[in-house]
Design a protein around this motif. Sequence first.
Motif: not given
Length: 292
Positions: A98-112
């Motif tokens: 929707r906002y045309h952004m890089d998600s920056g999602l990684d395993l550490r972020t998801l786990a937190a």
Amino acid sequence: MIRSMTGYGSADLERDGQRLSAEIRSVNHRYCEVALRAPKVVSLFEDQIRQVIQDRFSRGKFNLNITWTGAGETGEELKLNEPVADRYVALLERLRERYHMDSGLDLRTLAALPDVFTWEHTALSDEETWAMVKDLVGRACDNMNLMKAREGQSLARDFEQRLDLVRTQLEIVAERAPLRPPEAKERLMARLKVLLGDIEMDPVRIAQEIALMVDRLDFTEECVRLSAHLEQFRSLVEGPELAGRKLNFLLQEMNREVNTIGAKANDVAVARAVIIMKEETERLREQVQNVE
């Protein structure tokens, strides 16, 4: 049988992704004392754990540390909350589109993120949990016992050497024992002749004094008892029974006999032997403090 009170043992056990680890240490102590550090789910069986250790060992201070990886303090199992994790990933993907952004999602972020992991009660019953804990503690005790037995063998060899030293000195003392009364009698008669000169001595009185002197100088009985104690000490070391307490008491008796011999002898050669025997019995006493 000789077994050291100092020892260390560890054990691991895995089941359904859960791992139990135990470390047990023991040091010298007059009685059998057990200290436990463990999760609450294990601490529920503290009395049974203490009984397992006391059934195996007679003396020592034991510190047992149990960890349960993959389980909480009350026995819950940590699991991935997949629906929540999937929802997080889907929503973050929608934000990115929707906002045309890089998600920056990684395993550490998801786990937190909140609630990605949850604690769930295990399916283990109290009986199953205790069976696992008992098996774990038993294995750790077995491993520690191997170390205690190895150290016990080293102590036994040291005991044998020191007992031989005491035996050698006792043989010297025993050879001197029958010689001391006649030697003392000769010295007494020589002194009396010098002091009294031509004065006639009462033979009855002299006989009484000599009898008292011989009784004070006779340490034959002490030699016999000490010899018997040495043989008993050796038999306890080689026997099947855990002998720490008996050896400690026996050394008190041995030390008493050695001191009595030294007090009675009044002889240079015996005094030298007594000094060596006292040194060795004291070293034996120090070592016995580490025997279960």
